[in-house]
Design an enzyme around this catalytic site. Structure first.
Site, mmCIF file in Angstrom:
data_model
loop_
_atom_site.group_PDB
_atom_site.id
_atom_site.type_symbol
_atom_site.label_atom_id
_atom_site.label_comp_id
_atom_site.label_asym_id
_atom_site.label_seq_id
_atom_site.Cartn_x
_atom_site.Cartn_y
_atom_site.Cartn_z
ATOM 1 N N GLU A 124 0.815 -1.224 0.000
ATOM 2 C CA GLU A 124 0.000 0.000 0.000
ATOM 3 C C GLU A 124 0.844 1.268 0.000
ATOM 4 O OE1 GLU A 124 -3.774 2.052 2.360
ATOM 5 O OE2 GLU A 124 -3.154 -0.010 2.810
ATOM 6 N N LYS A 142 -8.538 -1.329 0.908
ATOM 7 C CA LYS A 142 -9.591 -1.691 1.844
ATOM 8 C C LYS A 142 -10.459 -2.737 1.181
ATOM 9 C CE LYS A 142 -10.021 -0.168 5.981
ATOM 10 N NZ LYS A 142 -8.982 -0.778 6.808
#
Length: 403
Positions: free
Chosen positions: A216, A232
């Site tokens: 990420e 997410k």
């Protein structure tokens, strides 16, 4: 400023741990490909809360003192190795990131690590040394910060807070530690090479080391553009898992909530009207998991310096929740053990670009134990048992790499 107490303690207790190893070439996360295997440490700064002051401002000044002037990121320098300097690794713990947002730092760090560090590197053309290997790496049984029932109860507490309107979403993180012997660096290096680890690498210090396999992007600054890639939504990396993630209204709603938060964070440091979502809810693979990722970009505002950049984006919204400060309050109240090296920032700073990963899928080693963290975002639709299972699925590849 380098703190020496932890290193002294480690040397007394365990002569074969991190700080006793001969200095070798270590590639931190996000180092440019042309520089891999060629870095040697030039200078180091480390920070603990007891030192006081603003770690973001200190980091910017320390880098400027060593030829990396980052007071206006809209006007980057060239990667020209001034005075032999290539660039630097930057690390911020979750607690340091929370402090930058004026939020509570949470429970104490379970690992004996600094809360912030900058390591400036120069290039070397010398071959790395190959010392006689210390005793083989081994770690004992993991001790969890909470059992499944306690984790599920924390999920229920967040759902109750959402029902009261206190928050919309909160990320909950658990910790585990295990005693070890031998040299941890090969295990941490294996961790950094897991499939999908965009920010794979190792950062070491006196008496500590961090291994990262994060996919990420917290923040990337390149060619006048700010980029963040929030993740997410998670499912097993199967055909069914892929379809289930794409079809999940709960995961999509949770994801879009964080995308909106990240858009707001970038808007604080971007040219007016330039924030855009280039990709929304793209499903990508990390190890044995599918994860949903979006790409949010903006044009950088004139005069933005490194310290203000860090204050705007830290801590990452995908590991806090929304609203961010309210989520941090609930995190501090519910998590029994600090997030330490996880859920913070780790990556590369060069004269011409910045590339910092969010330290999910991250482990740390101090003089006594190896530490790992995992968690997930909680919304009203979260099922406690499913959230416990998701955290276990995320930490399984990390622990396997550390065996």
């Amino acid at each position: 400023m380098v703190r020496g107490k932890s290193a002294e303690r480690m040397s007394m207790n365990r002569p074969d741990v991190v700080e006793a190893l001969p200095r070798t070439v270590i590639d931190p996360p996000a180092v440019p490909a042309s520089c891999r295997g060629r870095l040697v440490e030039h200078a180091r700064w480390q920070w603990h809360p007891a030192d006081g002051g603003d770690p973001a401002a200190y980091a910017e000044q320390f880098l400027a003192d060593h030829g990396l002037r980052l007071h206006d990121l809209a006007r980057p320098a060239r990667h020209h190795h001034e005075h032999g300097i290539c660039g630097a690794a930057l690390y911020l713990s979750a607690a340091a990131a929370a402090l930058l947002a004026d939020g509570p730092p949470g429970a104490p760090n379970p690992a004996d690590l600094p809360e912030a560090a900058v390591v400036v590197y120069a290039h070397t053309d010398a071959n790395p040394t190959h010392p006689v290997p210390p005793p083989p790496w081994w770690h004992g049984t993991w001790t969890e910060s909470w059992n499944p029932r306690e984790h599920a109860d924390a999920v229920t507490a967040i759902r109750q807070a959402i029902s009261r309107g206190d928050v919309y979403q909160v990320n909950l993180v658990g910790h585990a530690s295990a005693p070890y012997t031998g040299d941890p660096l090969p295990a941490l290096t294996r961790l950094g090479r897991l499939p999908g680890a965009r920010y794979g690498g190792v950062l070491t210090g006196p008496g500590w080391a961090i291994g990262c396999a994060s996919p990420e992007t917290l923040i990337e600054v390149r060619d006048g553009t700010l980029t963040t890639r929030p993740i997410k939504g998670t499912r097993p990396a199967t055909t069914t898992g892929h379809a289930d993630l794409l079809a999940s209204a709960k995961e999509r709603a949770e994801h879009i909530m964080i995308v909106d938060l990240e858009r707001n964070d970038l808007a604080r440091i971007a040219r007016t009207g330039s924030v855009r979502v280039d990709e929304l809810f793209a499903v990508r693979r990390w190890c044995d998991l599918w994860q949903a990722e979006s790409t949010v970009r903006a044009d950088i505002a004139d005069g933005l310096g490194l310290a203000d950049l860090l204050r705007a984006v830290c801590p990452g919204g995908s590991v806090t929740g929304a609203p961010k400060l309210a989520a941090l309050d609930h995190i501090a109240a519910l998590e029994p053990v600090g997030r330490g090296a996880s859920m913070g920032a780790l990556g590369w700073i060069g004269p011409d670009h910045i590339d910092l990963g969010l330290t999910i899928r991250t482990a740390a080693v101090d003089g006594n134990a190896v530490h790992a963290w995992a968690g997930g975002g909680i919304t009203w639709d979260s099922e406690p048992a499913a959230e416990v299972a998701e955290a276990a699925a995320k930490t399984a590849p990390v622990r396997a790499a550390l065996r």
